[in-house]
Design a protein around this motif. Sequence first.
Motif, mmCIF file in Angstrom:
data_model
loop_
_atom_site.group_PDB
_atom_site.id
_atom_site.type_symbol
_atom_site.label_atom_id
_atom_site.label_comp_id
_atom_site.label_asym_id
_atom_site.label_seq_id
_atom_site.Cartn_x
_atom_site.Cartn_y
_atom_site.Cartn_z
ATOM 1 N N TYR A 342 8.486 1.921 1.307
ATOM 2 C CA TYR A 342 8.241 1.086 2.065
ATOM 3 C C TYR A 342 6.247 1.358 2.072
ATOM 4 O O TYR A 342 5.907 2.501 1.922
ATOM 5 C CB TYR A 342 7.808 0.412 3.861
ATOM 6 C CG TYR A 342 8.076 1.422 4.934
ATOM 7 C CD1 TYR A 342 6.767 1.791 5.369
ATOM 8 C CD2 TYR A 342 9.106 2.488 4.281
ATOM 9 C CE1 TYR A 342 6.327 2.807 6.239
ATOM 10 C CE2 TYR A 342 8.528 3.553 5.269
ATOM 11 C CZ TYR A 342 7.079 3.376 6.145
ATOM 12 O OH TYR A 342 7.011 4.839 7.430
ATOM 13 N N TRP A 343 4.946 0.496 2.140
ATOM 14 C CA TRP A 343 3.831 0.366 2.974
ATOM 15 C C TRP A 343 3.200 0.881 3.084
ATOM 16 O O TRP A 343 3.814 -0.072 4.692
ATOM 17 C CB TRP A 343 3.060 -0.766 1.281
ATOM 18 C CG TRP A 343 2.766 -0.546 0.014
ATOM 19 C CD1 TRP A 343 3.475 -1.564 -0.416
ATOM 20 C CD2 TRP A 343 2.465 0.386 -0.838
ATOM 21 N NE1 TRP A 343 3.562 -1.248 -2.215
ATOM 22 C CE2 TRP A 343 2.084 -0.163 -2.109
ATOM 23 C CE3 TRP A 343 1.470 1.214 -0.387
ATOM 24 C CZ2 TRP A 343 2.062 0.586 -3.155
ATOM 25 C CZ3 TRP A 343 0.292 1.621 -1.703
ATOM 26 C CH2 TRP A 343 0.873 1.538 -3.237
ATOM 27 N N ASN A 344 2.575 1.642 4.040
ATOM 28 C CA ASN A 344 1.515 2.103 5.733
ATOM 29 C C ASN A 344 0.683 2.036 4.724
ATOM 30 O O ASN A 344 -0.071 3.295 4.360
ATOM 31 C CB ASN A 344 2.599 3.359 5.705
ATOM 32 C CG ASN A 344 1.930 3.281 7.086
ATOM 33 O OD1 ASN A 344 0.628 2.299 7.695
ATOM 34 N ND2 ASN A 344 1.848 5.370 8.054
ATOM 35 N N GLY A 345 -0.057 0.982 4.982
ATOM 36 C CA GLY A 345 -1.841 1.376 4.629
ATOM 37 C C GLY A 345 -1.543 0.906 3.010
ATOM 38 O O GLY A 345 -0.382 0.633 2.285
ATOM 39 N N ASN A 346 -2.592 2.629 2.337
ATOM 40 C CA ASN A 346 -2.550 2.929 1.383
ATOM 41 C C ASN A 346 -1.593 3.828 0.698
ATOM 42 O O ASN A 346 -1.703 4.215 -0.612
ATOM 43 C CB ASN A 346 -4.481 2.988 0.902
ATOM 44 C CG ASN A 346 -4.664 2.010 1.702
ATOM 45 O OD1 ASN A 346 -4.872 0.854 0.657
ATOM 46 N ND2 ASN A 346 -6.203 2.398 1.085
ATOM 47 N N GLU A 347 -0.797 3.827 1.724
ATOM 48 C CA GLU A 347 0.134 5.193 1.586
ATOM 49 C C GLU A 347 1.956 4.928 0.952
ATOM 50 O O GLU A 347 2.156 3.510 2.209
ATOM 51 C CB GLU A 347 0.430 6.834 2.649
ATOM 52 C CG GLU A 347 -0.953 7.029 3.075
ATOM 53 C CD GLU A 347 -1.218 7.773 1.420
ATOM 54 O OE1 GLU A 347 -0.382 8.376 0.978
ATOM 55 O OE2 GLU A 347 -2.214 8.923 1.391
ATOM 56 N N ARG A 348 2.498 5.291 -0.060
ATOM 57 C CA ARG A 348 3.939 5.166 0.488
ATOM 58 C C ARG A 348 4.814 6.164 0.753
ATOM 59 O O ARG A 348 3.979 6.846 1.595
ATOM 60 C CB ARG A 348 4.205 5.255 -1.652
ATOM 61 C CG ARG A 348 3.290 4.039 -2.339
ATOM 62 C CD ARG A 348 3.905 4.620 -3.831
ATOM 63 N NE ARG A 348 3.782 3.189 -4.948
ATOM 64 C CZ ARG A 348 2.578 3.903 -5.584
ATOM 65 N NH1 ARG A 348 1.240 4.846 -5.212
ATOM 66 N NH2 ARG A 348 2.447 3.210 -6.481
ATOM 67 N N TYR A 349 5.534 5.258 1.463
ATOM 68 C CA TYR A 349 6.679 6.172 2.319
ATOM 69 C C TYR A 349 7.731 6.253 1.969
ATOM 70 O O TYR A 349 7.898 5.138 1.819
ATOM 71 C CB TYR A 349 5.733 5.596 3.868
ATOM 72 C CG TYR A 349 4.964 6.257 4.354
ATOM 73 C CD1 TYR A 349 5.058 7.712 5.386
ATOM 74 C CD2 TYR A 349 3.887 6.340 4.268
ATOM 75 C CE1 TYR A 349 4.426 8.881 5.889
ATOM 76 C CE2 TYR A 349 2.889 6.704 4.899
ATOM 77 C CZ TYR A 349 2.805 7.878 5.863
ATOM 78 O OH TYR A 349 1.911 8.443 6.455
ATOM 79 N N ALA A 350 8.779 6.797 2.485
ATOM 80 C CA ALA A 350 10.628 7.493 2.382
ATOM 81 C C ALA A 350 10.606 7.258 4.061
ATOM 82 O O ALA A 350 10.184 8.298 4.295
ATOM 83 C CB ALA A 350 10.584 7.578 1.547
#
Length: 385
Positions: A342-350
Motif C-alpha cells: 500500500y501507499w503511505n504518503g509518497n512511500e510504498r509499504y509492505a
Amino acid sequence: MEIWRLPISASQRGKLISAGYTSLSSLSSISSSDLARELKVSESEAMNILKVASHSRGSETSNASCSIVEGALSAWDMLHDEESLMHITTSSADLDNILGGGIHCKEVTEIGWSSLSLIVNSVLKYKLTTAFGSESIIFMLIGGVPGIGKTQLGIQIAVNVQIPNDFGGLGGKAIYIDTEGSFMVERAFQIAEACIEDMSEYNRFLRKDFQECKIKMLPQDILENIFYFRICSYTEQIALINYLDKFLSEHKDVGIVVLCRVKVIVVDSVTFHFRQDFDDMALRTRVLSGMALKLMNLAKRFSLAVVLLNQVTTKHTEASFQLALALGDSWSHTCTNRIVLYWNGNERYAYIDKSPSLRSASAAYSVTARGIRNSSSSCKRIKMM
C-alpha cells in the motif's frame, strides 16, 4: 488422483475441470443428477463418470495406505527441515527482515495490492489496524492506478531465485504465470543486469575466488530460466495448474538426490479471471479451493515457493471502510502468508497481514531502475491522471 488422469473421454475431463472438479475428492459427495445438471450431460453419463471416479478413488486409497504411515515425520524432523530451508531475497533488506529472510520455500505467499478506482480528486482514508492493539496506520489513495509495484516484485523474485548457492541463493529456476499481460521482458532484463552487478559487487568485496562464476552468468541466462505462461481465461489457468505437476517432474536434476530445478511459481495475478468470468459464487469457491490445494501440494512436494499476486478491495463494516483481499473470506484462509502492499504518503509499504510464524509488521520499499530496493526519500509517488 487428479481429474485429468481419470480413464474417461477428453471432453468429459474438460467439462469436469471447467466446473471446478479438479480432484477425485471433489466428486465424493455429489449426486449424479446434480453432476449431470452442472456438466449439461445425461444422468446416465454422469453416473458412469461417478462410477469410474469411485473405482479409481478406491484403488488409490488401498495403494497409498502404507505410504501414508511410512511417511510420518516427528515434530523434531519438521523443525529441522524448516530451519534448513532457504529463502528468496526480495533485494530489499528491510522487506526481507520482516519476512524472516525473504520468501519462504514450501509455502504459499499471497501478496495483495491496492487496486481501487476512485473518483478523480476524491480522497478516501483507510485504516489498517495492526496486531499490536490500538496502533494503526492511516494512508490515502488518490484516483487512478497506484503503481504499487506488485508485478515488479514478482519479476524480482523470478530473477532472484536464480542467484547461485555460492552467493547465498537457491540457484533455481522460475515459472511465471501471467493472467493480466503485465509481464515486461525488457524490465526483467534490467533487473537481471542489476542482479548480476550486485553479485559482482558482493564478489569483489567479500570473495576472492568466484571470478569465473561471475563472468559466466549473463542476463540472457537468467531470462532463459524463467518459464513464462500467458493465461487468457480461468479454464486455461486451471488446466495449467493441473499440468504443473508433470512440468515440474520433467525439470529435475537427477543425481545422488533428485531435486526440482524450479524453485518458485509466481502467479500474476491469481484474481484476474475469477473476478470477471464468474457469476456463480459457490462454483467459484469450489474451483479456487481446488486450485489452492493443488498449489500447496506442489510447494510441499517440490520444496518450492508459490507467490500469488492478488488485488485489494474495500469492504464496508461497522460504518467504516476496511481493506480486504479480493475473492472473499474463503480464499483468505488458503495461503500460508499474506502481505498487503500500500501507499503511505509518497512511500510504498509492505504489511504482513497473516502468517503463522511471522509477527505483524510493515516495511517501506522502493521500485527503482534496478528493481526492488530499500526505501529512499528520493523515490516519490507519481500521480496518474
